[in-house]
Motif scaffolding. Structure first.
Motif, PDB file in Angstrom:
ATOM      1  N   ARG A  23     -99.555   4.918 -34.963  1.00  0.00           N
ATOM      2  CA  ARG A  23    -100.207   5.846 -34.044  1.00  0.00           C
ATOM      3  C   ARG A  23     -99.613   5.742 -32.650  1.00  0.00           C
ATOM      4  O   ARG A  23     -99.461   6.732 -31.943  1.00  0.00           O
ATOM      5  N   MET A  24     -99.265   4.533 -32.233  1.00  0.00           N
ATOM      6  CA  MET A  24     -98.750   4.306 -30.885  1.00  0.00           C
ATOM      7  C   MET A  24     -97.238   4.479 -30.776  1.00  0.00           C
ATOM      8  O   MET A  24     -96.677   4.307 -29.710  1.00  0.00           O
ATOM      9  N   LYS A  25     -96.573   4.824 -31.872  1.00  0.00           N
ATOM     10  CA  LYS A  25     -95.120   4.956 -31.866  1.00  0.00           C
ATOM     11  C   LYS A  25     -94.702   6.015 -30.833  1.00  0.00           C
ATOM     12  O   LYS A  25     -95.242   7.118 -30.791  1.00  0.00           O
ATOM     13  N   GLY A  26     -93.783   5.660 -29.963  1.00  0.00           N
ATOM     14  CA  GLY A  26     -93.293   6.588 -28.949  1.00  0.00           C
ATOM     15  C   GLY A  26     -94.100   6.559 -27.660  1.00  0.00           C
ATOM     16  O   GLY A  26     -93.732   7.174 -26.678  1.00  0.00           O
ATOM     17  N   ARG A  27     -95.224   5.885 -27.638  1.00  0.00           N
ATOM     18  CA  ARG A  27     -96.040   5.793 -26.428  1.00  0.00           C
ATOM     19  C   ARG A  27     -95.811   4.452 -25.744  1.00  0.00           C
ATOM     20  O   ARG A  27     -95.525   3.455 -26.397  1.00  0.00           O
ATOM     21  N   LYS A  28     -95.955   4.447 -24.457  1.00  0.00           N
ATOM     22  CA  LYS A  28     -95.886   3.193 -23.726  1.00  0.00           C
ATOM     23  C   LYS A  28     -97.256   2.524 -23.797  1.00  0.00           C
ATOM     24  O   LYS A  28     -98.278   3.185 -23.639  1.00  0.00           O
TER      25      LYS A  28
END
Length: 140
Positions: A23-28
């Motif tokens: 879910r957090m892939k690509g987010r800081k």
């Protein structure tokens, strides 16, 4: 495995960690400053919530500007901003269109400005933008 069980690989804490990573892939990830800002914003929202039932009773879940009933869709606008504590004098009920488009300018330019005391009938000045100039329209 019985009929009611999940397959072993889809259960347990490892699956939750893996799902969260996806879910957090690509987010800081949030840093300490962002977490503190988020907590402060959540606290302000919790503090403002108890005043909303009193505002709904006062305005009858109707827009103060047009008098149209909106029920659960009604929006509440802080006239002095959220830095001033929420009170009956500072918060007014508006329709979603008046609030998001007129006050905050979503999808175009702002065309409404409200000033005054929301708790007094006739205590709020309504200013509209006409040909680039702010003109006092009425008191509501």
């Amino acid at each position: 495995m019985s009929d009611g069980e999940f397959p072993r690989r889809l259960a347990g804490p490892f699956f939750k960690v893996k799902a969260n990573r996806e879910r957090m892939k690509g987010r800081k990830p949030k840093g300490p400053t962002a977490r503190a800002r988020s907590a402060k914003k959540a606290k302000k929202q919790r503090d403002a919530a108890p005043i909303y039932p009193a505002i709904d009773l006062r305005d009858g879940r109707c827009s103060r500007l047009t008098g149209v009933y909106w029920g659960d869709l009604i929006h509440r606008h802080h006239m002095e901003g959220r830095s001033v504590p929420s009170s009956l004098e500072n918060v007014i009920s508006l329709s979603p269109d008046e609030h998001l488009v007129g006050i905050h300018g979503r999808g175009g330019q702002k065309y409404l400005r409200l000033k005054g005391n929301a708790h007094v009938i006739g205590g709020v000045e309504v200013w509209r933008k006409v040909d680039g100039a702010w003109v006092k329209q009425a008191n509501i």
